[in-house]
Design an enzyme around this catalytic site. Structure first.
Site, mmCIF file in Angstrom:
data_model
loop_
_atom_site.group_PDB
_atom_site.id
_atom_site.type_symbol
_atom_site.label_atom_id
_atom_site.label_comp_id
_atom_site.label_asym_id
_atom_site.label_seq_id
_atom_site.Cartn_x
_atom_site.Cartn_y
_atom_site.Cartn_z
ATOM 1 N N THR A 82 0.854 -1.192 0.000
ATOM 2 C CA THR A 82 0.000 0.000 0.000
ATOM 3 C C THR A 82 0.883 1.233 0.000
ATOM 4 O OG1 THR A 82 -1.507 1.400 1.270
ATOM 5 C CG2 THR A 82 -0.313 -0.212 2.542
ATOM 6 N N ASP B 115 0.089 3.711 1.516
ATOM 7 C CA ASP B 115 -0.165 4.366 2.812
ATOM 8 C C ASP B 115 0.850 3.981 3.897
ATOM 9 O OD1 ASP B 115 -2.408 5.189 1.443
ATOM 10 O OD2 ASP B 115 -3.738 3.725 2.375
ATOM 11 N N MET C 227 -2.372 11.602 -0.189
ATOM 12 C CA MET C 227 -3.122 10.398 0.228
ATOM 13 C C MET C 227 -2.529 9.773 1.493
ATOM 14 S SD MET C 227 -4.287 8.136 -3.026
ATOM 15 C CE MET C 227 -5.786 8.478 -3.938
ATOM 16 N N GLN D 271 -0.484 9.605 -7.249
ATOM 17 C CA GLN D 271 0.493 9.020 -6.318
ATOM 18 C C GLN D 271 0.563 7.505 -6.409
ATOM 19 O OE1 GLN D 271 -0.109 11.604 -2.398
ATOM 20 N NE2 GLN D 271 -1.929 11.393 -3.616
HETATM 21 O O1 F6P Z 1 -5.038 2.692 0.224
HETATM 22 C C1 F6P Z 1 -4.528 3.392 -0.847
HETATM 23 C C2 F6P Z 1 -5.361 4.603 -1.157
HETATM 24 O O2 F6P Z 1 -4.787 5.258 -2.261
HETATM 25 C C3 F6P Z 1 -5.556 5.575 0.011
HETATM 26 O O3 F6P Z 1 -4.446 6.412 0.189
HETATM 27 C C4 F6P Z 1 -6.797 6.297 -0.426
HETATM 28 O O4 F6P Z 1 -7.500 6.768 0.705
HETATM 29 C C5 F6P Z 1 -7.590 5.215 -1.122
HETATM 30 O O5 F6P Z 1 -6.672 4.224 -1.504
HETATM 31 C C6 F6P Z 1 -8.344 5.677 -2.339
HETATM 32 O O6 F6P Z 1 -9.102 4.617 -2.782
HETATM 33 P P1 F6P Z 1 -9.826 4.518 -4.196
HETATM 34 O O7 F6P Z 1 -8.762 4.271 -5.217
HETATM 35 O O8 F6P Z 1 -10.732 3.364 -4.053
HETATM 36 O O9 F6P Z 1 -10.492 5.828 -4.427
#
Ligand code: F6P
Length: 373
Positions: free
Chosen positions: A133, A135, A177, A299
């Site tokens: 991830t 994150d 993010m 990102q």
């Molecule tokens: O977990 C990775 C991430 O990019 C987070 O940083 C963000 O909150 C989320 O996924 C966004 O999710 P999606 O691509 O489903 O909008």
């Protein structure tokens, strides 16, 4: 006896997923003589039994490619929308695992995937996971693949925003993010020299942020870069979130849990464009013009960094070594220069947040960065 491995990628995509798939696959069929199949689109493909045979041909040339060749989804085995209804599809997954004669299933994902993987392990499947991830919030691992690439992209964005903020004497609020963790915002903010960094781990006071910006103006620096994590919140918002979360944790009946979940969803909805609100408020309080840049999915896209390719390859190859030794029910964590097999029970349902005494926090304060508190 030839071993049969299944592999899937679940949750948001992340740079380095293909490098990890390649690491698992090449070690499996090239080194140990195992057979490997991929499931399309995360747990959804496992339910639909949509498979692809992975071999030397389709794993060639993917090391440097972003995204995932298998596709991904945020579907959960135990709560999947099928025919317009939410259904528990775990038993179908078990049937498909058996129908494909699998000896092990490799799940590449973040925090949610670790929880889903644990559920499948509890159904008797041989599961092994890897932490991916951007994150960097998966528990029990030094880091996750995808984080380094995203950190580089976000840092470059903060670098580039400096010259335009400086030229126009503006505040630029850049949203980074990271879900409910601040690793990416703190890393990019510190590496890019942001003047203010706002994190979910440290609820902020907007007036303090405005004061810090005004102080910069008084000392002749009439522009400021504010790096704000998407999960950052004001002190007032944080109190409301914490109360709703405590309610959910205490809920005994299903109906109470449902109510608490709805309250949290409502708060999340209100929080959705907080960065725009923060920017407007900073304009009012400082008298400076303010602009917002939301980095979003930029990102997550594109070529993985060298560090992520190395990490994903290290974890992927170690994963297949563990399968060869029949070590299951674990996440292959990054530990120092090596790897460690961590029981899934110790990972699932936990989130790695920035500890208050983390060296990056201490360094940010030392160099005069305002953290909103
Ligand atoms: O977990 C990775 C991430 O990019 C987070 O940083 C963000 O909150 C989320 O996924 C966004 O999710 P999606 O691509 O489903 O909008």
């Amino acid at each position: 006896m030839t071993k049969y491995i299944g592999i899937l990628t679940a949750g948001g995509d992340s740079p380095g997923l293909n490098a990890a798939i390649r690491g698992v696959g090449k070690t499996a069929f090239g080194y140990y003589g195992m057979q490997v199949i991929g499931f399309r689109d995360g747990f959804r493909g496992l339910v639909d039994n949509r498979t692809v045979r992975l071999d030397a041909d389709n794993l060639a040339g993917i090391l440097t490619v972003g995204g995932t060749i298998l596709g991904t989804s945020r579907d959960k085995p135990h709560r999947m929308t099928v025919g317009g209804k939410t259904r528990d599809m775990t038993d179908v997954i078990v049937e498909n695992y058996e129908a494909n004669h699998l000896d092990a299933l490799v799940c590449l994902g973040g925090g949610g995937t670790q929880k889903n993987a644990l559920r499948l392990m509890q159904k008797g499947l041989n599961i092994i996971t890897m932490p991916k991830t951007i994150d960097n919030d998966v528990a029990m691992t030094d880091t996750t693949f995808g984080f380094d690439t995203a950190l580089g992209i976000a840092t470059e964005a903060v670098d580039r925003l400096h010259s335009t903020a400086h030229s126009h004497h503006r505040i630029i609020v850049v949203e980074i993010m990271g879900h409910r963790a601040g690793w990416l915002a703190l890393g990019a903010g510190l590496a890019g020299g942001a003047d203010v960094i706002l994190l979910p781990e440290i609820p902020y006071d907007t007036e303090r942020v405005a004061e810090a910006i005004t102080k910069r103006v008084r000392s002749g620096r009439n522009f400021s870069i504010v790096a704000v994590a998407e999960g950052a919140m004001s002190q007032n918002e944080a109190v409301r979130f914490q109360a709703a979360e405590a309610k959910k944790a205490k809920a005994e009946k299903k109906s109470q849990k449902k109510e608490a979940r709805a309250e949290l969803a409502e708060l999340a909805q209100q929080h959705a464009d907080h960065t725009l609100g923060l920017s407007r408020r900073l304009e009012e309080l400082t008298g400076l013009e303010s602009r917002v840049t939301i980095l979003g999915h930029l990102q997550r896209g594109g070529t993985p960094s060298a560090a992520d390719r190395l990490l994903a390859t290290r974890l992927g190859t170690a994963c297949t070594d563990l399968i060869n030794q029949e070590v299951y029910g674990v996440m292959v964590a990054a530990r120092g220069e090596g790897t460690e097999a961590v029981p899934l029970e110790q990972v699932a349902g936990k989130r790695k947040l920035i500890p208050p005494d983390h060296p990056w926090i201490a360094s940010a304060r030392r160099v005069g960065t305002n953290l909103g508190d």
